[in-house]
Design an enzyme around this catalytic site. Structure first.
Site, PDB file in Angstrom:
ATOM      1  N   LEU A  29      -1.305  -2.117  16.873  1.00  0.00           N
ATOM      2  CA  LEU A  29      -1.466  -3.349  17.658  1.00  0.00           C
ATOM      3  C   LEU A  29      -1.689  -3.040  19.133  1.00  0.00           C
ATOM      4  O   LEU A  29      -0.942  -2.270  19.728  1.00  0.00           O
ATOM      5  CB  LEU A  29      -0.214  -4.212  17.482  1.00  0.00           C
ATOM      6  CG  LEU A  29      -0.126  -5.520  18.263  1.00  0.00           C
ATOM      7  CD1 LEU A  29       0.647  -6.568  17.453  1.00  0.00           C
ATOM      8  CD2 LEU A  29       0.543  -5.348  19.628  1.00  0.00           C
ATOM      9  N   LEU A  30      -2.711  -3.655  19.693  1.00  0.00           N
ATOM     10  CA  LEU A  30      -2.965  -3.560  21.140  1.00  0.00           C
ATOM     11  C   LEU A  30      -2.614  -4.910  21.754  1.00  0.00           C
ATOM     12  O   LEU A  30      -2.906  -5.939  21.151  1.00  0.00           O
ATOM     13  CB  LEU A  30      -4.436  -3.212  21.350  1.00  0.00           C
ATOM     14  CG  LEU A  30      -5.071  -3.367  22.741  1.00  0.00           C
ATOM     15  CD1 LEU A  30      -6.203  -2.354  22.891  1.00  0.00           C
ATOM     16  CD2 LEU A  30      -5.606  -4.773  22.972  1.00  0.00           C
ATOM     17  N   ASP A  32      -1.382  -6.372  26.046  1.00  0.00           N
ATOM     18  CA  ASP A  32      -1.813  -6.546  27.437  1.00  0.00           C
ATOM     19  C   ASP A  32      -2.610  -5.372  28.025  1.00  0.00           C
ATOM     20  O   ASP A  32      -2.223  -4.216  27.842  1.00  0.00           O
ATOM     21  CB  ASP A  32      -0.599  -6.707  28.363  1.00  0.00           C
ATOM     22  CG  ASP A  32       0.427  -7.659  27.820  1.00  0.00           C
ATOM     23  OD1 ASP A  32       0.186  -8.298  26.797  1.00  0.00           O
ATOM     24  OD2 ASP A  32       1.514  -7.747  28.446  1.00  0.00           O
ATOM     25  N   GLN A  48      -1.182  -1.961  26.445  1.00  0.00           N
ATOM     26  CA  GLN A  48      -0.008  -1.926  25.588  1.00  0.00           C
ATOM     27  C   GLN A  48      -0.456  -1.534  24.181  1.00  0.00           C
ATOM     28  O   GLN A  48      -1.444  -2.075  23.669  1.00  0.00           O
ATOM     29  CB  GLN A  48       0.654  -3.312  25.530  1.00  0.00           C
ATOM     30  CG  GLN A  48       1.384  -3.699  26.785  1.00  0.00           C
ATOM     31  CD  GLN A  48       2.727  -2.984  26.892  1.00  0.00           C
ATOM     32  OE1 GLN A  48       3.695  -3.344  26.251  1.00  0.00           O
ATOM     33  NE2 GLN A  48       2.768  -1.949  27.719  1.00  0.00           N
ATOM     34  N   SER A  92       4.658  -3.834  30.049  1.00  0.00           N
ATOM     35  CA  SER A  92       3.509  -3.972  30.950  1.00  0.00           C
ATOM     36  C   SER A  92       3.812  -3.670  32.403  1.00  0.00           C
ATOM     37  O   SER A  92       4.953  -3.784  32.867  1.00  0.00           O
ATOM     38  CB  SER A  92       2.953  -5.391  30.838  1.00  0.00           C
ATOM     39  OG  SER A  92       2.268  -5.498  29.621  1.00  0.00           O
ATOM     40  N   ARG A 150      10.240  -8.661  33.999  1.00  0.00           N
ATOM     41  CA  ARG A 150       9.284  -7.602  33.633  1.00  0.00           C
ATOM     42  C   ARG A 150       7.886  -7.826  34.212  1.00  0.00           C
ATOM     43  O   ARG A 150       7.596  -8.853  34.776  1.00  0.00           O
ATOM     44  CB  ARG A 150       9.185  -7.497  32.106  1.00  0.00           C
ATOM     45  CG  ARG A 150       8.789  -8.777  31.394  1.00  0.00           C
ATOM     46  CD  ARG A 150       8.701  -8.549  29.874  1.00  0.00           C
ATOM     47  NE  ARG A 150       8.537  -9.789  29.156  1.00  0.00           N
ATOM     48  CZ  ARG A 150       9.541 -10.546  28.711  1.00  0.00           C
ATOM     49  NH1 ARG A 150      10.793 -10.176  28.896  1.00  0.00           N
ATOM     50  NH2 ARG A 150       9.292 -11.679  28.078  1.00  0.00           N
ATOM     51  N   ASP A 151       7.043  -6.822  33.989  1.00  0.00           N
ATOM     52  CA  ASP A 151       5.602  -6.839  34.272  1.00  0.00           C
ATOM     53  C   ASP A 151       5.283  -6.798  35.771  1.00  0.00           C
ATOM     54  O   ASP A 151       4.582  -7.670  36.298  1.00  0.00           O
ATOM     55  CB  ASP A 151       4.918  -8.073  33.630  1.00  0.00           C
ATOM     56  CG  ASP A 151       5.298  -8.264  32.165  1.00  0.00           C
ATOM     57  OD1 ASP A 151       5.643  -7.260  31.518  1.00  0.00           O
ATOM     58  OD2 ASP A 151       5.262  -9.411  31.683  1.00  0.00           O
TER      59      ASP A 151
END
Ligand code: FRU
Length: 472
Positions: A29-30, A32, A48, A92, A150-151
């Site tokens: 799975l891909l 962000d 990701q 991310s 996050r991110d």
């Protein structure tokens, strides 16, 4: 997976849904796009990646590099969740060049013994051998916020580094926190720059940049309820125009506008390239949908094609990158096609192509184009009065309709079809539909229709497109 295995898969996959000119995961799975940055003429597109299965499990950062967005070098995994501060996922984040080295700032996702979430904002620095992790640079969850923190997206202004980080307040509302640093290692919380608490329970993947002197705050809210034709996907992505007061970290913003009106668009990230272009790439996917590639083919999701952002009359426009013209192969042009009822143009067909359609004289209030047509399948793009609709009800899986409003009498659709995806840029990128669609590769017909009168399709430009070229 080794780079050789990835290359073999991406170049020679016979899977009918495998995209020709979008970044996809060879396996797993891909999600962000991460760490988008240009250095010395080379673009770094991290993402990701759970390479083990098609669930949102343990995330690493995969990497592709390119100098032209057409020829890609497979670089493989660059950050793996192997340390105490990111053991449940290298989540991310973003990239910035300092001292001629790329610095990655990302979120380490950790579950403690009780399964409770911890979040660390971490740094990794480019070396000759790859990216060297240096551990957390922000370890504390700020007071008043939950571990949904996050991110980080970092930028530089007047020799100071700034970051926006997605956060959730303890009353479970989405906010965006604003940090500053002189060296990327020591960070100080300045303020919450989005604390209106009206955009759901979490704001993921924030981004801030200035475009033609206007401040733009991107974010991906979770928890917005549908409002008519707005907010119809599980989560949203959009922007607010306004500005940050750099000295006290206060932000003032206009209302939230969705960036894309299709089914599959989330967690967009932008970067500035050496030509001064503000380029956006998003995850062409969302949580929740069961894609047919998961069970049978063992991979899922893709990145969108990169788009250059413009700002016109206080609206963000997305324009497909100029470089994509290099993919163009055979061209067919049709002019002044008059349609009443349904018309199939035999020379126009395909499952991977670019098409630009212009309509400027209207005698009908309901017209459009169907793609990927066979006896029992088609997807359509239509204009009915002032509503533009993308309709995937006539295909086997992942159905539904999405809409946006238009007040224009002139319609221009710039369409990128790629096996199991479609991106439609309307009137020079004023609105965009980005979607996956799982249609047999044999369904290739294109049909124009006009109900309640005649429609003149003034100009149709059609190009078959070449595939990406991968190397290791
Ligand atoms: C957005 C997101 C981010 C997180 C990452 C994990 O899709 O949930 O908030 O960092 O994905 O893969």
């Amino acid at each position: 997976m080794t780079k050789k295995e990835i290359l073999e898969k991406l170049q020679n996959d016979k899977d009918e849904f495998r995209l020709n000119y979008h970044i996809t995961p060879a396996k797993g799975l891909l999600n962000d796009p991460n760490g988008l940055v240009e250095k010395d003429g080379k673009y770094y597109i991290f993402h990701q990646w759970n390479e083990n299965d098609c669930e949102h499990g343990l995330k690493s950062w995969g990497l592709f590099t390119t100098e032209n967005f057409i020829d890609w070098k497979i670089e493989g995994i660059q950050l793996s969740p192997t340390d105490w501060y990111d053991k449940n996922g290298c989540y991310s984040g973003s990239a910035i060049v300092k001292d001629n080295k790329i610095h990655l700032i990302y979120t380490g996702n950790v579950r403690d013994e009780k399964g409770e979430r911890e979040s660390y904002q971490c740094i990794a620095i480019e070396t000759k051998e790859g990216f060297e992790k240096k551990g957390p640079v922000i370890s504390e969850i700020p007071e008043g916020y939950t571990p949904h923190f996050r991110d980080p997206k970092v930028w530089e202004k007047n020799d100071i580094f700034y970051a926006v980080i997605g956060a959730q307040s303890i009353d479970l509302k989405g906010e965006i926190l604003f940090y500053k640093s002189e060296d990327l290692l020591n960070w100080e919380l300045v303020s919450s720059i989005y604390d209106k608490k009206d955009l759901g329970y979490m704001l993921e993947c924030p981004d801030y940049f200035e475009l033609d002197g206007v401040g733009v705050l991107l974010c991906s809210p979770q928890g917005l309820e549908p409002e008519g034709i707005l907010y119809n996907n599980i989560y949203q992505s959009g922007y607010l125009l306004g500005n940050i007061n750099y000295s006290n970290g206060q932000g003032s913003w206009n209302s939230f506008t969705e960036l894309d009106r299709g089914f599959d668009f989330y967690a967009p990230q932008t970067f500035l390239d050496n030509k001064g272009r503000r380029i956006l790439i998003a995850w062409m996917g969302l949580e929740g949908d069961i894609h047919p590639t998961i069970e049978s083919k063992n991979w899922v999701h893709a990145l969108t094609i990169p788009r250059e952002l413009k700002i016109i009359d206080n609206k963000i426009y997305q324009v497909p990158l100029e470089e994509y013209k290099m993919l163009r192969d055979k061209k067919i042009e049709v002019e002044n096609l008059e349609v009443e009822g349904v018309l199939e143009v035999e020379s126009l067909y395909g499952n991977s192509f670019e098409m630009i359609v212009e309509i400027d004289e209207l005698y009908s209030n309901n017209f459009g184009i169907s793609f990927r047509k066979s006896e029992n399948e088609k997807i359509s793009l239509s204009v009915e009065n002032n509503l533009v609709c993308l309709n995937r009800d006539n295909i086997d899986s992942l159905k539904g309709k999405r809409y946006f409003e238009t007040d224009s009498q002139n319609h221009k659709f710039h369409i990128f079809m790629d096996k199991s995806s479609i991106e439609v840029f309307y009137n020079d990128g004023k609105e965009v539909f980005t979607s996956r669609l799982y249609v047999s590769e044999k369904s290739k017909g294109i049909e124009f229709f006009s109900n309640n009168g005649k429609t003149k399709f003034k100009k149709i430009e059609f190009y078959s497109l070449k595939k990406f070229n991968y190397s290791i």
